[in-house]
Design a protein around this motif. Structure first.
Motif, PDB file in Angstrom:
ATOM      1  N   CYS A  38     117.500  88.344  22.649  1.00 52.35           N
ATOM      2  CA  CYS A  38     117.086  89.718  22.360  1.00 52.35           C
ATOM      3  C   CYS A  38     116.296  89.906  21.065  1.00 52.35           C
ATOM      4  O   CYS A  38     115.607  90.923  20.920  1.00 52.35           O
ATOM      5  N   PHE A  39     116.412  89.007  20.116  1.00 54.30           N
ATOM      6  CA  PHE A  39     115.784  89.187  18.807  1.00 54.30           C
ATOM      7  C   PHE A  39     114.972  87.963  18.409  1.00 54.30           C
ATOM      8  O   PHE A  39     114.940  87.575  17.235  1.00 54.30           O
ATOM      9  N   ASN A  40     114.294  87.346  19.346  1.00 57.19           N
ATOM     10  CA  ASN A  40     113.646  86.079  19.087  1.00 57.19           C
ATOM     11  C   ASN A  40     112.456  85.903  20.015  1.00 57.19           C
ATOM     12  O   ASN A  40     112.500  86.281  21.166  1.00 57.19           O
ATOM     13  N   ARG A  41     111.418  85.281  19.501  1.00 62.27           N
ATOM     14  CA  ARG A  41     110.259  84.981  20.329  1.00 62.27           C
ATOM     15  C   ARG A  41     109.886  83.510  20.283  1.00 62.27           C
ATOM     16  O   ARG A  41     109.123  83.045  21.109  1.00 62.27           O
ATOM     17  N   HIS A  42     110.402  82.771  19.322  1.00 58.36           N
ATOM     18  CA  HIS A  42     109.932  81.400  19.119  1.00 58.36           C
ATOM     19  C   HIS A  42     111.028  80.355  18.999  1.00 58.36           C
ATOM     20  O   HIS A  42     110.793  79.193  19.283  1.00 58.36           O
ATOM     21  N   TYR A  43     112.206  80.755  18.557  1.00 55.04           N
ATOM     22  CA  TYR A  43     113.249  79.771  18.269  1.00 55.04           C
ATOM     23  C   TYR A  43     114.145  79.539  19.480  1.00 55.04           C
ATOM     24  O   TYR A  43     114.081  80.255  20.462  1.00 55.04           O
ATOM     25  N   ALA A  44     114.986  78.524  19.362  1.00 54.43           N
ATOM     26  CA  ALA A  44     115.826  78.131  20.494  1.00 54.43           C
ATOM     27  C   ALA A  44     117.205  77.721  19.997  1.00 54.43           C
ATOM     28  O   ALA A  44     117.404  77.477  18.809  1.00 54.43           O
ATOM     29  N   GLU A  45     118.141  77.648  20.949  1.00 51.61           N
ATOM     30  CA  GLU A  45     119.414  77.025  20.620  1.00 51.61           C
ATOM     31  C   GLU A  45     119.103  75.575  20.240  1.00 51.61           C
ATOM     32  O   GLU A  45     118.041  75.058  20.578  1.00 51.61           O
ATOM     33  N   HIS A  46     120.003  74.923  19.553  1.00 51.59           N
ATOM     34  CA  HIS A  46     119.766  73.544  19.130  1.00 51.59           C
ATOM     35  C   HIS A  46     119.575  72.632  20.330  1.00 51.59           C
ATOM     36  O   HIS A  46     120.221  72.792  21.358  1.00 51.59           O
ATOM     37  N   SER A  47     118.699  71.658  20.182  1.00 50.88           N
ATOM     38  CA  SER A  47     118.479  70.661  21.220  1.00 50.88           C
ATOM     39  C   SER A  47     119.808  70.013  21.586  1.00 50.88           C
ATOM     40  O   SER A  47     120.576  69.600  20.708  1.00 50.88           O
ATOM     41  N   GLY A  48     120.108  69.967  22.867  1.00 44.86           N
ATOM     42  CA  GLY A  48     121.349  69.377  23.335  1.00 44.86           C
ATOM     43  C   GLY A  48     122.529  70.325  23.381  1.00 44.86           C
ATOM     44  O   GLY A  48     123.619  69.946  23.829  1.00 44.86           O
ATOM     45  N   TYR A  49     122.343  71.580  22.935  1.00 46.69           N
ATOM     46  CA  TYR A  49     123.443  72.558  22.927  1.00 46.69           C
ATOM     47  C   TYR A  49     124.114  72.650  24.295  1.00 46.69           C
ATOM     48  O   TYR A  49     125.340  72.704  24.395  1.00 46.69           O
ATOM     49  N   PHE A  50     123.304  72.657  25.353  1.00 46.80           N
ATOM     50  CA  PHE A  50     123.864  72.845  26.693  1.00 46.80           C
ATOM     51  C   PHE A  50     124.900  71.773  27.043  1.00 46.80           C
ATOM     52  O   PHE A  50     125.837  72.028  27.798  1.00 46.80           O
ATOM     53  N   MET A  51     124.764  70.588  26.467  1.00 43.43           N
ATOM     54  CA  MET A  51     125.716  69.503  26.744  1.00 43.43           C
ATOM     55  C   MET A  51     127.014  69.662  25.943  1.00 43.43           C
ATOM     56  O   MET A  51     128.004  68.995  26.231  1.00 43.43           O
ATOM     57  N   LEU A  52     127.023  70.548  24.950  1.00 38.87           N
ATOM     58  CA  LEU A  52     128.212  70.796  24.138  1.00 38.87           C
ATOM     59  C   LEU A  52     129.047  71.944  24.687  1.00 38.87           C
ATOM     60  O   LEU A  52     130.139  72.216  24.190  1.00 38.87           O
ATOM     61  N   THR A  53     128.529  72.636  25.684  1.00 37.49           N
ATOM     62  CA  THR A  53     129.257  73.733  26.323  1.00 37.49           C
ATOM     63  C   THR A  53     130.127  73.173  27.449  1.00 37.49           C
ATOM     64  O   THR A  53     130.190  71.957  27.657  1.00 37.49           O
ATOM     65  N   GLN A  54     130.720  74.052  28.219  1.00 42.04           N
ATOM     66  CA  GLN A  54     131.497  73.647  29.394  1.00 42.04           C
ATOM     67  C   GLN A  54     130.604  73.353  30.599  1.00 42.04           C
ATOM     68  O   GLN A  54     131.087  72.918  31.643  1.00 42.04           O
ATOM     69  N   TRP A  55     129.297  73.592  30.458  1.00 38.77           N
ATOM     70  CA  TRP A  55     128.364  73.378  31.566  1.00 38.77           C
ATOM     71  C   TRP A  55     128.491  71.984  32.192  1.00 38.77           C
ATOM     72  O   TRP A  55     128.601  71.879  33.414  1.00 38.77           O
ATOM     73  N   PRO A  56     128.506  70.887  31.407  1.00 33.50           N
ATOM     74  CA  PRO A  56     128.579  69.561  32.044  1.00 33.50           C
ATOM     75  C   PRO A  56     129.831  69.367  32.909  1.00 33.50           C
ATOM     76  O   PRO A  56     129.797  68.657  33.903  1.00 33.50           O
ATOM     77  N   LYS A  57     130.930  70.020  32.541  1.00 30.63           N
ATOM     78  CA  LYS A  57     132.181  69.881  33.289  1.00 30.63           C
ATOM     79  C   LYS A  57     132.246  70.839  34.475  1.00 30.63           C
ATOM     80  O   LYS A  57     132.915  70.548  35.462  1.00 30.63           O
ATOM     81  N   GLN A  58     131.596  71.992  34.358  1.00 28.62           N
ATOM     82  CA  GLN A  58     131.772  73.041  35.347  1.00 28.62           C
ATOM     83  C   GLN A  58     130.630  73.173  36.354  1.00 28.62           C
ATOM     84  O   GLN A  58     130.818  73.758  37.417  1.00 28.62           O
ATOM     85  N   VAL A  59     129.459  72.660  36.043  1.00 32.97           N
ATOM     86  CA  VAL A  59     128.314  72.846  36.935  1.00 32.97           C
ATOM     87  C   VAL A  59     128.533  72.084  38.241  1.00 32.97           C
ATOM     88  O   VAL A  59     129.133  71.008  38.261  1.00 32.97           O
TER      89      VAL A  59
END
Length: 162
Positions: free
Chosen positions: A50-71
């Motif tokens: 909502c408040f960003n046009r250029h930046y991103a979550e840290h590279s690899g963030y998605f692998m630190l979430t529950q996504w790898p276990k739950q997807v």
């Protein structure tokens, strides 16, 4: 990401800067949903979506979430806008999960291809920024030798259908 003059051919649906104009909550009308999927951080989602046009979550963030276990590794997963709950991506399509994961890990963010994008709700701006039609910043289109590649912040597509 460029000087704002890129154009991408079909099936990409181009958008204009007006999509990202100031609204009630940054570039969106409201903040992200609470209790995002995969344990994604709400504050990070609010900042990136909502408040960003250029930046991103840290590279690899998605692998630190529950996504790898739950997807789901055997069927395509639906990825919804963290603000509006609209369906934005479905993956993998045209490849298996291991190919999707390998490419995403190599680039640091979930990496979607043209056939995995829901063009009803996703737009690419002239500089390559990928956004929702409602003003949610999603990530960027970074084409490679295989074609368009959408590097998308997981916090921006961790919503639930509304």
């Amino acid at each position: 990401m460029g000087n704002g003059t890129k154009s991408f051919g079909p099936p990409v649906v181009m958008g204009t800067e007006s999509i990202m104009s100031k609204k009630a909550h940054g570039t969106t009308e409201k903040p992200p949903q609470k209790n995002l999927l995969w344990g994604c951080n709400w504050e990070k989602a609010d900042e990136i979506c909502c408040f960003n046009r250029h930046y991103a979550e840290h590279s690899g963030y998605f692998m630190l979430t529950q996504w790898p276990k739950q997807v789901n590794r055997t069927e395509a997963t639906k990825y919804y806008d963290s603000v509006t709950g609209k369906l934005l991506f479905t993956a993998p399509i045209g490849r298996n999960f291991e190919e999707f994961l390998k490419e995403s890990r190599a680039h640091g963010w979930p990496s979607f291809r043209d056939e995995e994008v829901n063009w009803e709700y996703v737009r690419v701006l002239p500089g390559g920024e990928a956004v929702s039609v409602d003003g949610t910043h999603l990530g960027h289109n970074l084409p490679d030798s295989k074609g368009n590649r959408y590097c998308i912040n997981l916090v921006c597509v961790a919503g639930k259908p509304e």
